[in-house]
Design an enzyme around this catalytic site. Structure first.
Site, PDB file in Angstrom:
ATOM      1  N   LYS A 125       0.891  -1.162   0.000  1.00 36.44           N
ATOM      2  CA  LYS A 125       0.000   0.000   0.000  1.00 36.44           C
ATOM      3  C   LYS A 125       0.926   1.206   0.000  1.00 36.44           C
ATOM      4  O   LYS A 125       2.051   1.129   0.465  1.00 36.44           O
ATOM      5  CB  LYS A 125      -0.864   0.010   1.244  1.00 36.44           C
ATOM      6  CG  LYS A 125      -1.873  -1.126   1.280  1.00 36.44           C
ATOM      7  CD  LYS A 125      -2.816  -0.922   2.434  1.00 36.44           C
ATOM      8  CE  LYS A 125      -3.665  -2.148   2.667  1.00 36.44           C
ATOM      9  NZ  LYS A 125      -4.398  -2.058   3.929  1.00 36.44           N
ATOM     10  N   HIS A 128       1.667   6.882   2.915  1.00 39.41           N
ATOM     11  CA  HIS A 128       0.885   8.120   2.810  1.00 39.41           C
ATOM     12  C   HIS A 128       1.260   9.132   3.891  1.00 39.41           C
ATOM     13  O   HIS A 128       2.140   8.878   4.722  1.00 39.41           O
ATOM     14  CB  HIS A 128      -0.607   7.818   2.781  1.00 39.41           C
ATOM     15  CG  HIS A 128      -1.089   7.073   3.981  1.00 39.41           C
ATOM     16  ND1 HIS A 128      -1.246   7.666   5.205  1.00 39.41           N
ATOM     17  CD2 HIS A 128      -1.441   5.775   4.138  1.00 39.41           C
ATOM     18  CE1 HIS A 128      -1.684   6.777   6.061  1.00 39.41           C
ATOM     19  NE2 HIS A 128      -1.795   5.622   5.456  1.00 39.41           N
ATOM     20  N   HIS A 131       1.633   8.110   7.498  1.00 44.46           N
ATOM     21  CA  HIS A 131       2.882   7.422   7.824  1.00 44.46           C
ATOM     22  C   HIS A 131       4.033   8.406   7.946  1.00 44.46           C
ATOM     23  O   HIS A 131       4.975   8.183   8.690  1.00 44.46           O
ATOM     24  CB  HIS A 131       3.194   6.358   6.773  1.00 44.46           C
ATOM     25  CG  HIS A 131       2.239   5.208   6.813  1.00 44.46           C
ATOM     26  ND1 HIS A 131       1.512   4.818   5.722  1.00 44.46           N
ATOM     27  CD2 HIS A 131       1.859   4.403   7.827  1.00 44.46           C
ATOM     28  CE1 HIS A 131       0.735   3.803   6.066  1.00 44.46           C
ATOM     29  NE2 HIS A 131       0.925   3.537   7.338  1.00 44.46           N
TER      30      HIS A 131
END
Ligand code: ARG
Length: 566
Positions: A125, A128, A131
């Site tokens: 994933k 983003h 994070h």
């Protein structure tokens, strides 16, 4: 001389409190009129059985005023201390000149290990903005604790196991190909992952297929595991690119999959201790008594869950590192998750759970800048944000200082520094707004502002032809208010660091850097350093040197570079 420590020793002599406890209580008042240090008497009320203001009054009368204190006064429950300015200036500057790069290092944490679990993105994933917050806050806390002498372990608890991999395998087999994945890496993985969800809405049997791949992974099927490993590698390539740019490394990358063979023991122990109950086929720990929904341990199909892996990880870390604290930095929407499994460990009878397990939550990120916001439901890629900040910085430099050497490197340092600074500027629970225009402004409390102040200090020293003032310095020449304020701000750094560590709040340090820079810029405007002569000039250069040294070190703790020219 550590003034706060000396004051604590003074208090400890006069009242029933250890020097360590008194040191912990000593504060730096927000308002300078209230003194340079303050001792709040609340914590003495229990032992002394008197009202705190009365304690403050009686205690203050008993204190013998040492030479470095010019005045002691009582305001409510606080005893306020005013330091003698010339002693302060001398002690602060001497300490910087002597300790230099080690100015911020102390050993109050020695012998204690603190584990920091931060960043922890999910494989396959995208990395983003949430994070990024975890990465930046966690890294700052790690560095602050390290400076205080703690033994720190940085763990990247990668989300590298779970249902998403079953889905990804199905998606890859149907709509993916090796070449594209290798070329586009995480972008392509997320594309097919999103497609899986779109298709599964039309054809729910895809979900079953995904589940059966996850079961295969759990059973050790080689095709499933090979694909899984490959997805992990692809993702790590992207994550590492980001960590490189942020200059962040971890001591351990033990992610969720690392605990696959360590969870059965947890389940067995929970069973033995009578904590597991059945609910609709799943195994849970009931937490109703504690006003929380149950903690899910095993799914109906026997699969383990996110909390199960966290419990196993906590035991593993306790055994491996014998931590004093185990700190988790995540978005605040995980509050319940941590409260639940912390409770489970406590219910298992482990006393350390209460004090040692710490969740450090943070607020959301919103994108103020129209260019970076994307369609609803789409995450904004970390790399895009970093690139936008760096490109914009480059444009500003081209405009303002086109002859600067190393333009690319400085743009990278300033652009990324601005993003980090913006993230660490407020209490972490507050939401962060990405407004590039404001973040990159040289006016206001921004990354470029503090970096520029540092570069200004470097430039003064360069022009004076002396990086570090040598020989004896006549500190008594530094006596005007602006100069004293700079020294005072520098001298407060250790207290600020301790405060930031205790509250897990890097912003305390961020704002402190701003305070030093503001004091420095005032000092710079009021004292004509270059035009001053002889001993006076040398003493002033010592102040500049102290600013440069301490600001650079503080910035480094936050993960922000301090370029010498901008
Ligand atoms: N991978 C999780 C996420 O992206 C964060 C993990 C935090 N650490 C932990 N031990 N649970 O939301």
């Amino acid at each position: 001389m550590d003034f706060a420590y000396e004051i604590a020793a003074l208090i400890s002599k006069a009242a029933e409190i250890s020097v360590e406890d008194a040191r912990e209580a000593v504060e730096v008042p927000a308002n300078e009129d209230m003194g340079d240090y303050a001792f709040p008497c609340f914590r003495l009320a229990k032992v002394m059985r008197k009202a705190p203001p009365l304690i403050a009054k009686e205690l203050a009368e008993k204190l013998e005023k040492p030479d470095f204190i010019s005045d002691i006064c009582v305001v409510g429950a606080y005893i306020n201390f005013f330091t003698d300015k010339s002693t302060l200036v001398k002690e602060v500057l001497l300490k910087v000149l002597e300790k230099d790069g080690d100015y911020l290092k102390t050993d109050i944490g020695s012998g204690k290990t603190v584990v920091f679990d931060y960043s922890s993105p999910n494989i396959a994933k995208p990395f983003h903005v949430g994070h990024l917050r975890s990465t930046v806050i966690g890294n700052a806390l790690y560095s602050i604790y390290k400076a205080l002498g703690y033994n720190c372990i940085g763990v990247n608890h990668l989300g590298d196991w779970g249902t998403q991999f079953g889905k990804l395998i199905v998606a890859y087999k149907r709509w993916g190909d090796k070449e594209t994945v290798e070329r586009e890496d995480v972008k392509e993985l997320s594309r097919i992952y999103v497609k899986f969800h779109e298709e599964a809405e039309k054809d729910p049997s895809l979900e079953d297929e995904a589940r059966s791949w996850l079961v295969k992974m759990q059973e050790g099927d080689s095709e499933a595991l090979e694909l899984w490993k490959w997805f992990v590698e692809i993702s790590m390539k992207e994550f590492d690119r980001i960590y490189d740019r942020l200059h962040i490394t971890f001591d351990s990358y033990a992610g969720e999959s690392f605990y696959n063979d360590k969870m059965q023991a947890v389940v067995d122990e929970l069973n033995e201790k009578g904590l597991l109950t059945e609910s609709e086929g799943a195994r849970i720990v009931d937490l109703e008594k504690y006003n929380m929904p149950p903690c899910l341990i095993l799914r109906r199909d026997g699969g383990t869950l996110y909390p199960t892996r966290d419990i196993a990880a906590a035991f593993y870390r306790k055994k491996t590192y014998d931590f004093y604290r185990d700190v988790y930095v995540t978005a605040l929407d995980q509050n319940l998750h941590f409260a639940q499994w912390f409770k489970v460990i406590e219910l298992m009878g482990y006393d350390w759970a209460k004090d040692s397990l710490v969740h450090v939550p943070f607020g959301l990120v919103s994108l103020g800048d129209g260019k970076l916001s994307t369609r609803k439901g789409h995450v904004v890629l970390m790399e895009d944000i970093l690139n936008a900040a760096v490109d914009k910085t480059k444009a500003i430099i081209e405009d303002k200082n086109p002859d600067l050497e190393d333009k690319d490197e400085v743009s990278e340092q300033v652009g990324i520094g601005a993003v980090i600074f913006n993230d660490l500027y407020n209490s972490r629970i507050k939401n962060v707004v990405f407004d590039l225009e404001r973040m990159l402004s040289f006016e206001g409390e921004t990354g470029p502002y503090v970096q520029y102040s540092h570069a200004r200090a470097c430039s003064i020293l360069r022009r004076a032809g002396a990086d570090k003032p040598e020989g004896d310095i006549d500190y008594s020449l530094i006596s005007d208010d602006a100069s004293v304020s700079v020294c005072k701000a520098i001298g407060d750094t250790e207290a600020k660091l301790r405060d930031a560590a205790e509250k897990y709040e890097p912003y305390i340090l961020t704002r402190h850097i701003v305070d030093i820079c503001k004091a420095f810029n005032k000092f710079y405007n009021e004292n004509n350093i270059m035009a001053s002569e002889g001993e006076l000039k040398k003493a002033r250069l010592a102040v500049v040197y102290a600013v440069k040294t301490v600001v650079a070190q503080c910035l480094a703790l936050l993960g922000i570079a301090a370029p010498e020219r901008m």
